[in-house]
Design a protein around this motif. Structure first.
Motif, PDB file in Angstrom:
ATOM      1  N   ALA A 105       0.864  -1.182   0.000  1.00 13.35           N
ATOM      2  CA  ALA A 105       0.000   0.000   0.000  1.00 13.35           C
ATOM      3  C   ALA A 105       0.894   1.223   0.000  1.00 13.35           C
ATOM      4  CB  ALA A 105      -0.911   0.008   1.222  1.00 13.35           C
ATOM      5  N   ARG A 106       0.376   2.321  -0.513  1.00  9.40           N
ATOM      6  CA  ARG A 106       1.140   3.565  -0.496  1.00  9.40           C
ATOM      7  C   ARG A 106       1.377   4.022   0.941  1.00  9.40           C
ATOM      8  NH1 ARG A 106       1.689   6.369  -5.227  1.00  9.40           N
ATOM      9  NH2 ARG A 106       0.467   5.616  -7.010  1.00  9.40           N
ATOM     10  N   LYS A 107       2.554   4.525   1.181  1.00 14.42           N
ATOM     11  CA  LYS A 107       2.868   5.095   2.485  1.00 14.42           C
ATOM     12  C   LYS A 107       2.585   6.588   2.448  1.00 14.42           C
ATOM     13  CE  LYS A 107       6.945   6.455   3.758  1.00 14.42           C
ATOM     14  NZ  LYS A 107       6.551   7.817   4.250  1.00 14.42           N
ATOM     15  N   PRO A 108       1.646   7.061   3.261  1.00 20.38           N
ATOM     16  CA  PRO A 108       1.396   8.504   3.297  1.00 20.38           C
ATOM     17  C   PRO A 108       2.660   9.252   3.719  1.00 20.38           C
ATOM     18  CG  PRO A 108      -0.358   7.308   4.424  1.00 20.38           C
ATOM     19  CD  PRO A 108       0.733   6.327   4.162  1.00 20.38           C
ATOM     20  N   PRO A 109       2.868  10.450   3.207  1.00 15.21           N
ATOM     21  CA  PRO A 109       4.069  11.218   3.577  1.00 15.21           C
ATOM     22  C   PRO A 109       4.188  11.450   5.074  1.00 15.21           C
ATOM     23  CG  PRO A 109       2.956  12.236   1.698  1.00 15.21           C
ATOM     24  CD  PRO A 109       2.052  11.167   2.201  1.00 15.21           C
ATOM     25  N   GLU A 110       3.048  11.525   5.771  1.00 10.70           N
ATOM     26  CA  GLU A 110       3.072  11.782   7.212  1.00 10.70           C
ATOM     27  C   GLU A 110       3.508  10.566   8.027  1.00 10.70           C
ATOM     28  OE1 GLU A 110      -0.315  13.974   5.171  1.00 10.70           O
ATOM     29  OE2 GLU A 110       0.411  11.891   5.272  1.00 10.70           O
ATOM     30  N   LEU A 111       3.550   9.395   7.408  1.00 15.76           N
ATOM     31  CA  LEU A 111       3.860   8.152   8.110  1.00 15.76           C
ATOM     32  C   LEU A 111       5.356   7.853   7.991  1.00 15.76           C
ATOM     33  CD1 LEU A 111       2.930   5.555   9.541  1.00 15.76           C
ATOM     34  CD2 LEU A 111       2.384   4.605   7.287  1.00 15.76           C
ATOM     35  N   PRO A 112       6.114   7.882   9.086  1.00 10.20           N
ATOM     36  CA  PRO A 112       7.552   7.597   9.009  1.00 10.20           C
ATOM     37  C   PRO A 112       7.813   6.165   8.525  1.00 10.20           C
ATOM     38  CG  PRO A 112       6.983   8.605  11.117  1.00 10.20           C
ATOM     39  CD  PRO A 112       5.690   8.238  10.453  1.00 10.20           C
ATOM     40  N   PHE A 113       8.923   5.971   7.836  1.00 10.49           N
ATOM     41  CA  PHE A 113       9.266   4.635   7.351  1.00 10.49           C
ATOM     42  C   PHE A 113       9.361   3.635   8.500  1.00 10.49           C
ATOM     43  CE2 PHE A 113      10.852   6.814   3.485  1.00 10.49           C
ATOM     44  CZ  PHE A 113      10.281   6.000   2.513  1.00 10.49           C
ATOM     45  N   VAL A 114       9.921   4.070   9.623  1.00  4.58           N
ATOM     46  CA  VAL A 114      10.104   3.164  10.753  1.00  4.58           C
ATOM     47  C   VAL A 114       8.755   2.645  11.255  1.00  4.58           C
ATOM     48  CG1 VAL A 114      10.820   3.041  13.167  1.00  4.58           C
ATOM     49  CG2 VAL A 114      12.327   4.093  11.485  1.00  4.58           C
ATOM     50  N   THR A 115       7.786   3.535  11.390  1.00  2.00           N
ATOM     51  CA  THR A 115       6.454   3.116  11.822  1.00  2.00           C
ATOM     52  C   THR A 115       5.794   2.255  10.759  1.00  2.00           C
ATOM     53  OG1 THR A 115       6.247   5.182  13.065  1.00  2.00           O
ATOM     54  CG2 THR A 115       4.231   3.925  12.697  1.00  2.00           C
ATOM     55  N   ALA A 252      -6.313  -4.032   4.570  1.00  2.92           N
ATOM     56  CA  ALA A 252      -5.994  -3.410   5.862  1.00  2.92           C
ATOM     57  C   ALA A 252      -4.727  -2.571   5.797  1.00  2.92           C
ATOM     58  CB  ALA A 252      -5.840  -4.484   6.937  1.00  2.92           C
ATOM     59  N   LEU A 253      -3.807  -2.876   4.890  1.00  2.00           N
ATOM     60  CA  LEU A 253      -2.544  -2.137   4.837  1.00  2.00           C
ATOM     61  C   LEU A 253      -2.788  -0.662   4.554  1.00  2.00           C
ATOM     62  CD1 LEU A 253      -0.231  -4.599   2.837  1.00  2.00           C
ATOM     63  CD2 LEU A 253      -0.708  -4.515   5.293  1.00  2.00           C
ATOM     64  N   GLY A 254      -3.560  -0.381   3.520  1.00  2.00           N
ATOM     65  CA  GLY A 254      -3.843   1.007   3.177  1.00  2.00           C
ATOM     66  C   GLY A 254      -4.715   1.692   4.205  1.00  2.00           C
ATOM     67  N   LEU A 259      -4.983   5.669   8.720  1.00  2.00           N
ATOM     68  CA  LEU A 259      -5.369   5.986  10.099  1.00  2.00           C
ATOM     69  C   LEU A 259      -4.173   6.484  10.904  1.00  2.00           C
ATOM     70  CD1 LEU A 259      -7.785   3.027  10.976  1.00  2.00           C
ATOM     71  CD2 LEU A 259      -8.405   5.430  10.699  1.00  2.00           C
ATOM     72  N   VAL A 260      -3.011   5.858  10.728  1.00  2.00           N
ATOM     73  CA  VAL A 260      -1.810   6.320  11.437  1.00  2.00           C
ATOM     74  C   VAL A 260      -1.460   7.730  10.995  1.00  2.00           C
ATOM     75  CG1 VAL A 260       0.634   5.919  11.869  1.00  2.00           C
ATOM     76  CG2 VAL A 260      -0.922   3.979  11.754  1.00  2.00           C
ATOM     77  N   ALA A 261      -1.489   7.960   9.680  1.00  2.00           N
ATOM     78  CA  ALA A 261      -1.139   9.280   9.150  1.00  2.00           C
ATOM     79  C   ALA A 261      -2.091  10.353   9.664  1.00  2.00           C
ATOM     80  CB  ALA A 261      -1.147   9.247   7.621  1.00  2.00           C
TER      81      ALA A 261
END
Length: 299
Positions: A105-115, A252-254, A259-261
């Motif tokens: 799934a795409r990683k939102p810019p607000e979501l750190p790679f580590v998280t 669920a990945l996206g 939700l985290v972002a």
């Protein structure tokens, strides 16, 4: 490429960094990423230690969860481009400079790679379990192991779905659960009595995310084995077990990443380790006392 590998099952000391591992490439329906970070899950050290019962007959790269940047796209893949930041799962090992993802799934810019690296398996498992339960808005859900990797995500997503959530956890984790809107409860003798006091109107459904033989108590609490799902106790005592064999909840990945972002789902990262300290990362995860996700930094 550089990767963590092991050639036989055993203690964490079998892990080592190899600087000359052949790069994988994206086949049809797959993407390859330059890995930034890789999450450590219980399955990783269970396979490495031999506890999973899987034979290791050659060099193996541990890890199934990764976050990074797409650098190669296989035939038939649409909706993603080289340079996109993603999180996902791999069947070929995540603790390496490159990994081929089977689902992402795409990683939102607000979501750190580590998280992001610590998110895929807990998110997929949590959503799959909640869907299997058929949890509805307004119901009361009990989660055994609510502060663990899967339990904590499940508790928060259940809250997002409008459920009232009660969760067992070690006393040191009760404040975290309260902050996230979960009613904490202690493990141990008298569990059913304590939970009935916390939920005088009853518990509608229960999720066993920790094992430890608690399923019979959850069945007693809900009054129906069909209202209990376990991801950890495969004896199950008449309750349902979800191990992914019936299908995965990759959507669920996206959903979880968004939700985290948005600040509506918290996935605590307990510790990060460089690749050279992969053994220490496995040891911390295996201890059961990490207090959050364990992540190996690749770049």
């Amino acid at each position: 490429m550089r990767a963590v590998r092991y050639g036989e099952t055993g203690p964490s000391s079998v892990l080592h960094v190899d600087d000359d591992v052949p790069e994988p490439h994206a086949g049809p329906g797959r993407v390859r990423i330059a890995v930034v970070a890789a999450g450590v899950n219980a399955w990783d050290w269970k396979v490495r230690s031999g506890r999973a019962g899987i034979a290791v007959t050659g060099p193996r790269i541990p890890g199934g969860d990764a976050a990074g940047v797409v650098d190669e796209i296989g035939d038939g893949v649409t909706g993603v481009a080289v340079g996109d930041e993603v999180l996902g799962v791999t069947a070929g090992g995540a603790t390496a400079e490159h990994a081929v993802l089977t689902h992402w799934a795409r990683k939102p810019p607000e979501l750190p790679f580590v998280t992001a690296a610590g998110l895929p398996t807990p998110a997929e498992t949590a959503v799959r379990a909640l869907d299997a339960l058929g949890l509805a808005t307004g119901e009361t859900l009990m989660i055994s192991g609510a502060s663990g990797g899967v339990g904590l995500v499940a508790a928060q997503i259940a809250r997002e779905r409008g459920a009232r959530v009660i969760g067992t956890a070690a006393p040191a984790r009760h404040d975290l659960l309260r902050r996230l809107g979960v009613i904490p409860a202690a493990y141990g003798d008298g569990l059913v009595t304590r939970l009935r006091e916390l939920a005088p109107d009853g518990v509608d459904r229960a999720l066993d995310a920790a094992g430890h033989g608690v399923v019979p108590a959850l069945i007693e609490l809900t009054g129906d084995a069909a209202r209990v799902v376990s991801i950890a106790d495969f004896s199950a005592h008449g309750a349902r077990v979800t191990d992914g064999g019936e299908g995965r909840s990759w959507h669920a990945l996206g959903e979880a990443a968004a939700l985290v972002a948005a600040g509506r789902l918290e996935v605590p990262v307990a510790a990060t380790f460089p690749m050279a300290e992969a053994a220490a990362a496995h040891d911390l995860s295996e201890s059961g006392h990490a207090g959050g996700r364990v992540v190996i930094l690749v770049r």
